[in-house]
Design an enzyme around this catalytic site. Structure first.
Site, short mmCIF file in Angstrom:
data_model
loop_
_atom_site.label_atom_id
_atom_site.label_comp_id
_atom_site.label_asym_id
_atom_site.label_seq_id
_atom_site.Cartn_x
_atom_site.Cartn_y
_atom_site.Cartn_z
N LYS A 81 99.02 62.95 61.51
CA LYS A 81 98.03 62.44 60.56
C LYS A 81 97.60 63.59 59.66
O LYS A 81 97.44 64.73 60.12
CB LYS A 81 96.84 61.89 61.35
CG LYS A 81 95.74 61.24 60.52
CD LYS A 81 94.66 60.69 61.46
CE LYS A 81 93.55 59.99 60.71
NZ LYS A 81 92.52 59.43 61.63
N SER A 156 91.47 54.54 61.05
CA SER A 156 91.87 55.30 59.87
C SER A 156 93.27 55.90 59.96
O SER A 156 93.83 56.35 58.97
CB SER A 156 90.86 56.43 59.64
OG SER A 156 90.87 57.34 60.73
N SER A 180 90.05 54.70 65.69
CA SER A 180 91.05 54.96 64.65
C SER A 180 92.47 55.21 65.16
O SER A 180 93.39 55.37 64.36
CB SER A 180 90.61 56.15 63.78
OG SER A 180 89.51 55.80 62.99
#
Length: 488
Positions: A81, A156, A180
């Site tokens: 990420k 997210s 997330s």
């Protein structure tokens, strides 16, 4: 052949490398080719370093040929990420504020992955500064769900979930502040593990809410999630919240016979707002555990159900207000070219660099920390957090783990949820886990009639990841959900 390889588990890829059925260079080229061919439709990557990845793969092949492989993971790509630092690579947090920032160092998890021979492969899209539940809040545009390109992948860490689900990476790292990792894993039909707070170092993780953020894993199987956790877990002197706990061999522990378990089902998690198809799939998974000999017990989490969202969005935004104050246009990050003085520089740089959701949360966090409101909001939210933690502790005197839906709904259409409050409520089943610092995992447990994945959340006791993973794998072994993949 390529499709077969990209959806293999990491355990299977490792075996093929060891048997010399495939080289790391060939494996890396396969993932690169698939990503370049198909990610224009999914948009899970913000960037990737093709020459660097191929060079690392070649080095891994040379080590293996010389009998000097670093271990079973040597030469296997892993994606991260875009909130986790990798030296020499972009670290944008999917924000204009850091659009041109290149990390000068590795996060601790990155160092550990490299030490194991894994190849950091690309920077994955996300909600800006991890603030969102759909990956629509990215400055680089939304990521699509590989199962239905008109729908969100969750957030997210939506890019991480989408990349693994689409076969662009065999596994990935994300961060989980309020769900997330687990929520996008559920919406994309893969395994997502959020470890106990403090088990994995946060050094090199761009902070959103420091008392809630936790790095975790995305994978096709529970075994792969366990293997990756074993690599990245452990105490780190550079992280003051890192816990001094012995890290077991989580993957090896899965081979030991465990169970049956006492499993709790929070009754409040099956009420209003839960999609009927999600409810049916999760209840069927609970019935599986009952038939497998587990004791199923209804439990109650009234505080977590009623107050977790409110407490979370006070605590998280307050910490975000503090953490994001460093982006001032002076030291690094976006710097406004139209500012006329220092004060104007602060205002203009932040106005231009941050997106709407980030601004909304900074303003809310600044408000709850301001003079006259600190006690009324922030201090009270911290007290509620303590009560929620104690509520989970009481429940765990009766149960080994809890079973619930991961998300109240399957993947929704991009742009469908425009109300921020409605978006916040999508984390209703996951946020309490972060407030209490607990581990949680989402595993696929079925599909809707329109072929959208559904996730089962299993919540464990602090630092009991070995048990949590075993409970998850017991379900996974009896079902074939992980063998089903989207057709792009």
């Amino acid at each position: 052949m390529a499709d077969e390889i990209v959806f293999k588990s990491v355990a299977e890829l490792s075996a093929k490398l060891a048997a010399k059925e495939i080289s790391s260079s060939e494996l890396m080229q396969t993932f690169i080719a698939r990503t370049k061919s198909l990610d224009g439709r999914v948009k899970s990557f913000n960037s990737f370093d093709e020459p660097g990845a191929l060079a690392a793969a070649k080095a891994a092949d040379e080590r293996r040929a010389a009998g000097q492989a670093k271990g079973a993971l040597d030469g296997i790509p892993v994606s991260l990420k875009d909130v986790i630092a990798v030296e020499g690579q972009p670290l944008t947090c999917s924000s204009k504020m850091l659009a041109n920032f290149v990390s000068p160092y590795d996060a601790t998890v990155t160092t550990k992955l490299k030490s194991a021979g894994a190849i950091p492969w690309g920077r994955l899209n996300m909600d800006e500064f991890a603030m969102g539940s759909s990956t629509e809040n990215s400055a680089f545009g939304p990521t699509a769900n590989p199962w239905d390109l008109t729908r969100v992948p969750g957030g997210s860490s939506g890019g991480s979930a989408a990349a693994v689900a689409a076969g662009f990476a065999p596994w990935a790292l994300g961060s989980d502040t309020g769900g997330s990792i687990r929520q996008p894993a559920a919406l994309c039909g893969i395994v997502g593990l959020k470890p106990t707070y403090g088990l994995v170092s946060r050094f090199g993780l761009a902070a959103y809410a420091s008392s809630l953020d936790q790095i975790g894993t995305f994978a096709h199987s529970v075994e792969d999630a366990a293997t990756l956790l074993g690599v990245i877990a452990g105490h780190d002197e550079r992280d003051s919240t890192s816990y001094r706990a012995e890290v077991p061999d989580y993957a090896a522990a899965l081979k030991q016979k465990k169970g049956p378990w006492r499993l709790g089902v929070p009754k409040e998690f099956f009420g209003e707002g839960l999609d009927p198809e999600v409810s049916a799939a999760v209840k069927k998974a609970i019935e599986f555990y009952k038939n497998a000999g587990c004791e199923i017990k209804e439990v109650s989490l009234p505080l977590a159900s009623e107050y977790a969202i409110a407490a979370y969005y006070i605590i998280a935004t307050a910490e975000a207000s503090s953490n994001l104050a460093r982006y001032d246009g002076v030291r690094y990050g976006h710097r406004s070219k139209s500012a006329k003085n220092v004060v104007d520089l602060y205002f203009q740089s932040r106005a231009e660099g941050f997106g709407e959701e980030v601004k909304r949360r900074i303003i809310l966090g600044t408000y709850v920390l301001s003079s006259g409101y600190y006690d009324a909001y922030y201090l009270r939210a911290q007290k509620v957090r303590t009560l929620i933690r104690q509520e989970y502790q009481r429940v765990f005197t009766e149960c080994d783990a809890l079973l619930s839906p991961t998300s109240p709904v399957p993947a929704f259409k991009i742009g469908e949820v425009g109300d921020p409050l409605a978006m916040y409520l999508l984390d209703i089943y996951t946020i309490g886990v972060n407030l209490a610092g607990l581990p949680g995992i989402s595993v696929p447990c079925g599909f809707t009639a329109s072929k959208l994945p559904i996730g089962l959340q299993i919540i464990g006791q602090p630092f009991a990841e070995a048990d949590l993973l075993a409970i998850a794998q017991t379900y996974e072994r009896a079902h074939d959900w992980k063998s089903q993949h989207p057709e792009l």
